[in-house]
Motif scaffolding. Structure first.
Motif, PDB file in Angstrom:
ATOM      1  N   GLU A 165       5.503   6.060 -17.334  1.00  0.00           N
ATOM      2  CA  GLU A 165       6.528   6.821 -16.605  1.00  0.00           C
ATOM      3  C   GLU A 165       6.801   6.258 -15.213  1.00  0.00           C
ATOM      4  O   GLU A 165       7.876   6.449 -14.668  1.00  0.00           O
ATOM      5  N   ASN A 166       5.841   5.599 -14.615  1.00  0.00           N
ATOM      6  CA  ASN A 166       5.962   5.070 -13.254  1.00  0.00           C
ATOM      7  C   ASN A 166       5.745   3.571 -13.307  1.00  0.00           C
ATOM      8  O   ASN A 166       4.644   3.083 -13.085  1.00  0.00           O
ATOM      9  N   ARG A 167       6.798   2.843 -13.586  1.00  0.00           N
ATOM     10  CA  ARG A 167       6.683   1.403 -13.820  1.00  0.00           C
ATOM     11  C   ARG A 167       6.675   0.582 -12.538  1.00  0.00           C
ATOM     12  O   ARG A 167       6.595  -0.626 -12.585  1.00  0.00           O
ATOM     13  N   GLU A 168       6.766   1.221 -11.421  1.00  0.00           N
ATOM     14  CA  GLU A 168       6.717   0.531 -10.136  1.00  0.00           C
ATOM     15  C   GLU A 168       5.495   1.018  -9.365  1.00  0.00           C
ATOM     16  O   GLU A 168       4.932   2.072  -9.649  1.00  0.00           O
ATOM     17  N   ALA A 169       5.093   0.277  -8.342  1.00  0.00           N
ATOM     18  CA  ALA A 169       3.913   0.633  -7.556  1.00  0.00           C
ATOM     19  C   ALA A 169       4.151   1.882  -6.707  1.00  0.00           C
ATOM     20  O   ALA A 169       3.215   2.615  -6.393  1.00  0.00           O
ATOM     21  N   VAL A 170       5.406   2.137  -6.351  1.00  0.00           N
ATOM     22  CA  VAL A 170       5.738   3.279  -5.496  1.00  0.00           C
ATOM     23  C   VAL A 170       6.855   4.071  -6.147  1.00  0.00           C
ATOM     24  O   VAL A 170       7.822   3.497  -6.636  1.00  0.00           O
ATOM     25  N   VAL A 171       6.732   5.387  -6.140  1.00  0.00           N
ATOM     26  CA  VAL A 171       7.783   6.267  -6.640  1.00  0.00           C
ATOM     27  C   VAL A 171       8.364   6.995  -5.435  1.00  0.00           C
ATOM     28  O   VAL A 171       7.650   7.702  -4.726  1.00  0.00           O
ATOM     29  N   VAL A 172       9.656   6.831  -5.184  1.00  0.00           N
ATOM     30  CA  VAL A 172      10.306   7.438  -4.029  1.00  0.00           C
ATOM     31  C   VAL A 172      10.983   8.738  -4.440  1.00  0.00           C
ATOM     32  O   VAL A 172      11.627   8.811  -5.471  1.00  0.00           O
ATOM     33  N   GLY A 173      10.780   9.779  -3.602  1.00  0.00           N
ATOM     34  CA  GLY A 173      11.495  11.027  -3.804  1.00  0.00           C
ATOM     35  C   GLY A 173      10.783  12.075  -4.631  1.00  0.00           C
ATOM     36  O   GLY A 173      11.235  13.198  -4.715  1.00  0.00           O
ATOM     37  N   ASP A 174       9.688  11.753  -5.258  1.00  0.00           N
ATOM     38  CA  ASP A 174       8.957  12.736  -6.052  1.00  0.00           C
ATOM     39  C   ASP A 174       7.749  13.239  -5.268  1.00  0.00           C
ATOM     40  O   ASP A 174       7.241  12.568  -4.382  1.00  0.00           O
ATOM     41  N   ALA A 175       7.301  14.420  -5.632  1.00  0.00           N
ATOM     42  CA  ALA A 175       6.067  14.936  -5.040  1.00  0.00           C
ATOM     43  C   ALA A 175       4.908  14.054  -5.503  1.00  0.00           C
ATOM     44  O   ALA A 175       4.900  13.559  -6.630  1.00  0.00           O
ATOM     45  N   ALA A 176       3.947  13.853  -4.658  1.00  0.00           N
ATOM     46  CA  ALA A 176       2.808  13.000  -4.996  1.00  0.00           C
ATOM     47  C   ALA A 176       1.935  13.671  -6.050  1.00  0.00           C
ATOM     48  O   ALA A 176       1.615  14.840  -5.942  1.00  0.00           O
ATOM     49  N   ALA A 177       1.598  12.920  -7.060  1.00  0.00           N
ATOM     50  CA  ALA A 177       0.679  13.392  -8.094  1.00  0.00           C
ATOM     51  C   ALA A 177      -0.130  12.200  -8.553  1.00  0.00           C
ATOM     52  O   ALA A 177       0.424  11.209  -9.000  1.00  0.00           O
ATOM     53  N   GLU A 178      -1.427  12.295  -8.462  1.00  0.00           N
ATOM     54  CA  GLU A 178      -2.274  11.159  -8.794  1.00  0.00           C
ATOM     55  C   GLU A 178      -2.986  11.410 -10.113  1.00  0.00           C
ATOM     56  O   GLU A 178      -4.065  11.972 -10.162  1.00  0.00           O
TER      57      GLU A 178
END
Length: 195
Positions: A165-178
């Motif tokens: 779902e997160n194919r990049e190292a950084v996701v911009v604009g979403d709430a942080a979820a680890e």
């Protein structure tokens, strides 16, 4: 102590299990299988985060083993013990001279003398969770059933899902979820802490 993979681990999550988890089509198989391999590589075997083996694999463990204890549980069998004797001649210890204990340590009455040489002994082992053969009640052919703990398989699926779902190292604009923290929680009971 050095550990080297001789035969890579068998994947602990199948394409079908990942496909069902991700709800994807067959066209994604190569990509998802790559994610499975990367996720398993992150946690499994000598280079993994856990110091534990899940996928069935063959490993050479090189070092000095004064108490016979081995890293990277679970050890299924000792394939061979090779050592250099006092004349630096390579010798193979006869299999009847040692046995693998339930604790994962090796018991040998006459352990090879290594004179403190750090890489004098190479122990080849089969480690991981071997599949179990189950005979069907209807009398058909036996079927292999995975014995890998469900928590390990679920952790790999969580990591694969997160990376898919997160194919990049950084996701911009979403709430942080680890999500990897959830995977670490599932795997914590298996962690072998190394000094």
């Amino acid at each position: 102590m050095i550990a080297r993979v001789v035969e890579p681990p068998v994947p602990i999550v199948t394409w079908q299990e990942a496909k069902d988890h991700l709800r994807v089509e067959d066209g994604e198989q190569v990509y998802v299988e790559g994610l499975i391999a990367a996720a398993q590589g992150w946690l499994d075997g000598p280079d993994g985060w856990l110091g534990h083996c899940f996928g069935l694999q063959i490993i050479d463990i090189v070092g000095d083993f004064p108490d016979g204890s081995l890293p990277l549980p679970p050890i299924i069998e000792v394939v061979s013990i090779v050592y250099r004797d006092g004349n630096s001649v390579e010798q193979t210890m006869p299999s009847e001279d040692y046995r693998l204990l339930r604790s994962g340590a090796i018991y040998a009455q006459n352990w090879p003398t290594t004179d403190g040489e750090p890489e004098a002994v190479t122990i080849r082992v089969t480690a991981g969770y071997a599949p179990r053969l189950v005979e069907p009640e209807d009398g058909g052919d036996a079927v292999e059933v995975s014995t890998v703990p469900a928590a390990a398989k679920q952790a790999v699926l969580l990591i694969v899902g997160h990376w898919y779902e997160n194919r990049e190292a950084v996701v911009v604009g979403d709430a942080a979820a680890e999500v990897p923290v959830a995977a670490q929680a599932l795997l914590a009971p298996f962690r072998s802490w190394r000094a």
